[in-house]
Design a protein around this motif. Structure first.
Motif, short mmCIF file in Angstrom:
data_model
loop_
_atom_site.label_atom_id
_atom_site.label_comp_id
_atom_site.label_asym_id
_atom_site.label_seq_id
_atom_site.Cartn_x
_atom_site.Cartn_y
_atom_site.Cartn_z
N VAL A 55 0.85 -1.20 0.00
CA VAL A 55 0.00 0.00 0.00
C VAL A 55 0.87 1.24 0.00
CG1 VAL A 55 -1.67 1.32 1.35
CG2 VAL A 55 -1.97 -1.15 1.09
N ALA A 56 1.93 1.25 0.81
CA ALA A 56 2.82 2.40 0.85
C ALA A 56 3.51 2.64 -0.48
CB ALA A 56 3.86 2.21 1.96
N GLU A 57 3.78 1.55 -1.20
CA GLU A 57 4.43 1.65 -2.51
C GLU A 57 3.46 2.05 -3.60
OE1 GLU A 57 7.43 1.97 -4.89
OE2 GLU A 57 7.82 1.20 -2.86
N GLY A 58 2.15 1.94 -3.33
CA GLY A 58 1.14 2.28 -4.32
C GLY A 58 0.72 1.12 -5.18
N THR A 59 1.17 -0.09 -4.85
CA THR A 59 0.80 -1.27 -5.64
C THR A 59 -0.25 -2.13 -4.96
OG1 THR A 59 2.60 -2.57 -4.69
CG2 THR A 59 3.08 -1.36 -6.71
N GLY A 60 -0.57 -1.83 -3.71
CA GLY A 60 -1.61 -2.55 -2.98
C GLY A 60 -2.79 -1.63 -2.71
N PRO A 97 9.51 -2.70 -5.67
CA PRO A 97 8.22 -2.25 -6.19
C PRO A 97 7.58 -3.25 -7.15
CG PRO A 97 9.79 -0.46 -6.20
CD PRO A 97 10.57 -1.69 -5.88
N GLN A 98 8.40 -3.85 -8.05
CA GLN A 98 7.85 -4.85 -8.98
C GLN A 98 7.40 -6.09 -8.24
OE1 GLN A 98 10.67 -2.99 -9.30
NE2 GLN A 98 11.49 -3.16 -11.39
N LEU A 99 8.16 -6.50 -7.23
CA LEU A 99 7.76 -7.67 -6.44
C LEU A 99 6.41 -7.43 -5.80
CD1 LEU A 99 8.22 -10.34 -4.88
CD2 LEU A 99 9.47 -9.00 -3.17
N LEU A 100 6.26 -6.29 -5.14
CA LEU A 100 5.00 -6.01 -4.46
C LEU A 100 3.83 -5.91 -5.44
CD1 LEU A 100 6.34 -3.39 -1.90
CD2 LEU A 100 5.68 -5.75 -1.42
N ALA A 101 4.09 -5.45 -6.64
CA ALA A 101 3.04 -5.36 -7.66
C ALA A 101 2.60 -6.74 -8.14
CB ALA A 101 3.52 -4.53 -8.84
N HIS A 102 3.47 -7.74 -8.04
CA HIS A 102 3.16 -9.09 -8.53
C HIS A 102 2.89 -10.08 -7.39
CE1 HIS A 102 5.22 -7.45 -12.11
NE2 HIS A 102 4.49 -8.31 -12.78
N LEU A 103 2.72 -9.58 -6.18
CA LEU A 103 2.72 -10.47 -5.02
C LEU A 103 1.36 -11.09 -4.74
CD1 LEU A 103 4.78 -11.46 -2.99
CD2 LEU A 103 4.09 -9.61 -1.47
N TYR A 104 0.27 -10.41 -5.06
CA TYR A 104 -1.05 -10.88 -4.65
C TYR A 104 -1.48 -12.08 -5.51
CZ TYR A 104 -1.36 -6.66 -1.86
OH TYR A 104 -1.13 -5.67 -0.94
N GLY A 105 -2.02 -13.09 -4.84
CA GLY A 105 -2.51 -14.27 -5.54
C GLY A 105 -2.13 -15.54 -4.81
N ASN A 106 -2.86 -16.63 -5.10
CA ASN A 106 -2.65 -17.91 -4.42
C ASN A 106 -1.84 -18.91 -5.25
OD1 ASN A 106 -4.23 -16.92 -2.34
ND2 ASN A 106 -6.09 -17.92 -3.05
N ASP A 107 -1.50 -18.57 -6.45
CA ASP A 107 -0.77 -19.49 -7.33
C ASP A 107 0.64 -18.97 -7.58
OD1 ASP A 107 -2.90 -21.31 -7.75
OD2 ASP A 107 -3.80 -19.88 -9.17
N PRO A 108 1.60 -19.89 -7.69
CA PRO A 108 1.47 -21.34 -7.57
C PRO A 108 1.23 -21.76 -6.12
CG PRO A 108 3.78 -20.74 -7.78
CD PRO A 108 2.99 -19.47 -7.97
N ASP A 109 0.51 -22.86 -5.94
CA ASP A 109 0.20 -23.31 -4.58
C ASP A 109 1.03 -24.52 -4.16
OD1 ASP A 109 -0.91 -25.28 -6.15
OD2 ASP A 109 -2.96 -25.03 -5.39
N ARG A 110 1.94 -24.95 -5.02
CA ARG A 110 2.78 -26.11 -4.69
C ARG A 110 4.24 -25.77 -5.02
NH1 ARG A 110 1.92 -32.39 -6.74
NH2 ARG A 110 3.41 -33.33 -5.30
N TRP A 111 5.12 -26.06 -4.09
CA TRP A 111 6.53 -25.72 -4.27
C TRP A 111 7.21 -26.66 -5.26
CZ3 TRP A 111 9.86 -22.10 -4.13
CH2 TRP A 111 11.23 -22.38 -4.17
N GLN A 112 7.98 -26.04 -6.15
CA GLN A 112 8.91 -26.75 -7.02
C GLN A 112 10.19 -25.92 -7.07
OE1 GLN A 112 7.03 -28.71 -10.67
NE2 GLN A 112 5.55 -27.08 -10.22
N LEU A 170 10.74 -23.35 -9.87
CA LEU A 170 9.95 -22.13 -10.03
C LEU A 170 10.89 -20.94 -10.22
CD1 LEU A 170 7.20 -22.50 -7.26
CD2 LEU A 170 6.83 -22.48 -9.73
N THR A 171 10.45 -19.99 -11.02
CA THR A 171 11.29 -18.81 -11.30
C THR A 171 10.45 -17.54 -11.20
OG1 THR A 171 10.84 -18.93 -13.68
CG2 THR A 171 12.80 -20.11 -12.86
N GLY A 172 11.15 -16.42 -11.19
CA GLY A 172 10.51 -15.11 -11.30
C GLY A 172 9.55 -14.83 -10.17
N TRP A 173 8.48 -14.10 -10.52
CA TRP A 173 7.52 -13.67 -9.50
C TRP A 173 6.75 -14.85 -8.94
CZ3 TRP A 173 9.78 -9.61 -8.53
CH2 TRP A 173 10.11 -8.64 -9.47
#
Length: 278
Positions: free
Chosen positions: A73-78, A149-164, A167-170
């Motif tokens: 929220v402070a960053e403006g992405t939430g 800032p990019q991380l926080l913009a891509h952070l919301y969501g439940n997927d992926p829900d299983r660790w591998q 996995l790469t990127g966001w």
């Protein structure tokens, strides 16, 4: 020197100060470790961060999901929700200092007293403690670095829900941070399950509390994982884990656990409740 862990404070500063008085916390000699969610929904977010930051090296906190949301929220992405109550912090004159201090907090801390490891939500069954430490450092570097800032913009969501591991990127960062800050239940295959937040006694049959999920390494680790996050679970202990979120925000209690000494000692202060349970 005494060492304590304290459950989710949620910006309830008077209750925190009352608990520190009850345990006779000495800020010149003792140390306190917080399970995260220092802010979020409670009445005094700026004052709470200012107070804990003011304890200097005598205090440390891991990041909780509400703390991460505050950063976004402070960053403006939430998007600020009606019940977040972050406005007093975001309008504070020392906002930048407090937000930057919060952003520097870790996702996992090893505590020497009693061989404890502190996280907010838990550790998923696919990871042993070495994995958890490595992945915490990986995500912390993103939160503290120029890509935050990019991380926080891509952070919301439940997927992926299983660790591998591949996995790469966001997607990789999202799973790591979700596991450390949002997890309560896992499926038999280790998938994170976010649909149910009630106590295990009322959970669907395919929902395992993270600390009892098939393949969980806690009992063999030689350390005790201390977590918060789950107010409807409350204070519980078992092989390799202790949980400390006792619902201060909802009119429950704020709980401290003394970590040094021959056996664990719990202290609670009753809380009047600033909100009703969601």
């Amino acid at each position: 020197m005494a060492e304590y862990a304290i459950g989710d404070v949620h910006a309830c500063l008077p209750e925190l100060q009352a608990l520190l008085t009850a345990i006779r916390f000495d800020p010149t000699n003792d140390r306190v470790w917080f399970t995260g969610d220092l802010v979020g929904r409670g009445p005094q977010p700026a004052e709470t961060l200012r107070f804990i930051r003011g304890l200097g090296e005598r205090a440390e906190a891991v990041l909780g999901n509400h703390d991460i949301h505050c950063l976004a929220v402070a960053e403006g992405t939430g998007r600020q929700r009606k019940d977040d109550n972050l406005a007093p912090l975001l309008k504070a004159e020392d906002r930048a200092t407090l937000i930057d201090w919060l952003r520097q907090r870790p996702l996992l801390c090893d505590i020497s007293a009693g061989a404890h490891t502190l996280v907010h939500a838990g550790i998923p069954p696919q990871w042993d403690l070495d994995d958890a430490r490595r992945l915490a450092r990986e995500a912390e570097a993103l939160l503290r670095g120029p890509d935050c800032p990019q991380l926080l913009a891509h952070l919301y969501g439940n997927d992926p829900d299983r660790w591998q591991e591949d996995l790469t990127g966001w997607d990789r960062a999202r799973f790591i941070i979700n596991a450390f800050t949002r997890m309560r239940y896992c499926g038999a295959d280790g998938r994170l399950r976010f649909q149910h937040n009630g106590p295990p006694e009322a959970a669907p049959a395919d929902h395992y509390p993270w600390y009892e999920a098939p393949g969980q390494h806690l009992a063999d680790s030689g350390r005790t994982v201390i977590a918060g996050h789950w107010s409807r679970l409350g204070q519980r202990s078992g092989p390799g884990y202790v949980t400390l979120d006792t619902g201060c925000l909802w009119g429950g209690a704020l709980t401290a656990l003394r970590l040094d000494g021959p056996k664990p000692v719990f202290t609670q202060v009753a809380c009047p409740g600033n909100l009703r349970p969601a």
